[in-house]
Design a protein around this motif. Structure first.
Motif, PDB file in Angstrom:
ATOM      1  N   ASP A 110       0.903  -1.116  -0.275  1.00 14.53           N
ATOM      2  CA  ASP A 110       0.063  -0.018  -0.174  1.00 14.53           C
ATOM      3  C   ASP A 110       0.875   1.340  -0.100  1.00 14.53           C
ATOM      4  N   ARG A 123      -0.828   7.034  -8.719  1.00  7.87           N
ATOM      5  CA  ARG A 123      -2.177   6.726  -9.258  1.00  7.87           C
ATOM      6  C   ARG A 123      -2.114   6.331 -10.562  1.00  7.87           C
ATOM      7  N   ASP A 126      -1.423   2.885 -11.072  1.00  7.38           N
ATOM      8  CA  ASP A 126      -2.247   1.867 -10.491  1.00  7.38           C
ATOM      9  C   ASP A 126      -1.785   1.238  -9.350  1.00  7.38           C
ATOM     10  N   TYR A 127      -1.103   1.927  -8.616  1.00  4.60           N
ATOM     11  CA  TYR A 127      -0.578   1.428  -7.274  1.00  4.60           C
ATOM     12  C   TYR A 127      -1.855   1.699  -6.239  1.00  4.60           C
ATOM     13  N   ASN A 128      -1.905   0.812  -5.078  1.00  3.56           N
ATOM     14  CA  ASN A 128      -2.859   0.718  -4.502  1.00  3.56           C
ATOM     15  C   ASN A 128      -2.810   1.738  -3.341  1.00  3.56           C
TER      16      ASN A 128
END
Length: 283
Positions: A110, A123, A126-128
């Motif tokens: 995360d 973002r 597509d990182y959490n």
């Protein structure tokens, strides 16, 4: 070759840009001085907290606390502190590059983003994003650091995270800002013994309760210090970048002015030649 009119327009445009960069340099310099004072004022307290934590930890071998529990790092969180704005050279890109290098090879992670530049980067890829805070660096205080610290400490105590890392920029001096990766959780109290001597402490009420107060304070202070360091580094980098931009604009104006003068001289010479040639033809 560009016409004299085009050269005048370019010189005027660059002059207007130079005024903006010069003003931004002045603003950044003023904010940098205040941010630098805050960093230097906060460092002694941060050092004292680490020293006390180290002494308590060394005298309390075997003490159990949720924030000290060491587990296999299956789920990792990264707190990435960047600036909200650009025009600061490679300041943000160096921070993000260091964070991305640390995250490489970790499939389950995360990201807690503090700052618009880091948020936008992670973002888009597509990182959490577990949490994102934008527009808070300038006004961030101990209360904000406590909020972020509580979030990661609660997640770690609930075993949702197995490790937490903090990525920020350490303010070395006006010209040097160093990206740092610091392990926040599990908390690792620094060595507290001086000169290799063992000291026995008497704790009141007991070591467990004292450590229960010190550990959250240590995490909160580490976050607050990272915010201060990054803020000072950003304004230093921006001041340097705007100073370079102002100097480059002056060089461009000088070169364009020389080119314009040459073009004007060539035009005058051509007109004189035409007049002389016309007069000679009438004779």
């Amino acid at each position: 070759m560009a016409s004299i009119r085009d050269l005048r327009r370019r010189i005027k445009s660059i002059s207007n840009t130079q005024k903006i960069t010069k003003a931004m340099k002045a603003v950044s310099a003023a904010k940098m001085r205040r941010a630098q004072e805050n960093v230097l004022a906060a460092r002694p307290f941060a050092k004292r907290v680490r020293d006390v934590l180290g002494r308590v930890g060394s005298a309390s071998v075997g003490l159990k606390h949720p924030l000290l529990a060491v587990r296999e790092a299956n789920k990792v969180a990264y707190i990435v502190v960047t600036a909200d704005r650009g025009l600061c050279g490679g300041f943000n890109s160096n921070l993000i590059k260091r964070a991305a290098q640390e995250m490489k090879g970790r499939p389950n992670l995360d990201v807690v983003c503090i700052g618009r530049k880091g948020r936008d980067f992670f973002r888009r890829r597509d990182y959490n994003l577990a949490q994102q805070y934008v527009g808070v660096i300038d006004a961030a205080g101990p209360g904000f650091a406590r909020e972020v610290a509580k979030f990661v400490m609660d997640k770690y105590a609930a075993e949702e995270y197995d490790a937490v890392y903090l990525v920020y920029s350490q303010f070395v001096n006006v010209l040097v800002q160093k990206p740092i990766v610091q392990k926040l959780l599990p908390a690792e109290p620094p060595e507290g013994e001086a000169d290799g001597k063992h000291v026995d402490y008497i704790f009141e009420p007991d070591a467990e309760q004292i450590m229960g107060k010190l550990l959250p304070m240590y995490i909160e202070n580490s976050l607050f210090q990272a915010l201060l360091e990054t803020k000072a580094g950003f304004y230093s980098a921006q001041m340097t970048a705007m100073d370079n931009a102002t100097s480059n604009a002056a060089d461009m104006i000088e070169r364009l002015t020389l080119t314009m003068n040459r073009a004007r001289q060539a035009a005058i010479t051509k007109e004189i030649s035409e007049i002389v040639g016309g007069a000679a033809a009438l004779e």
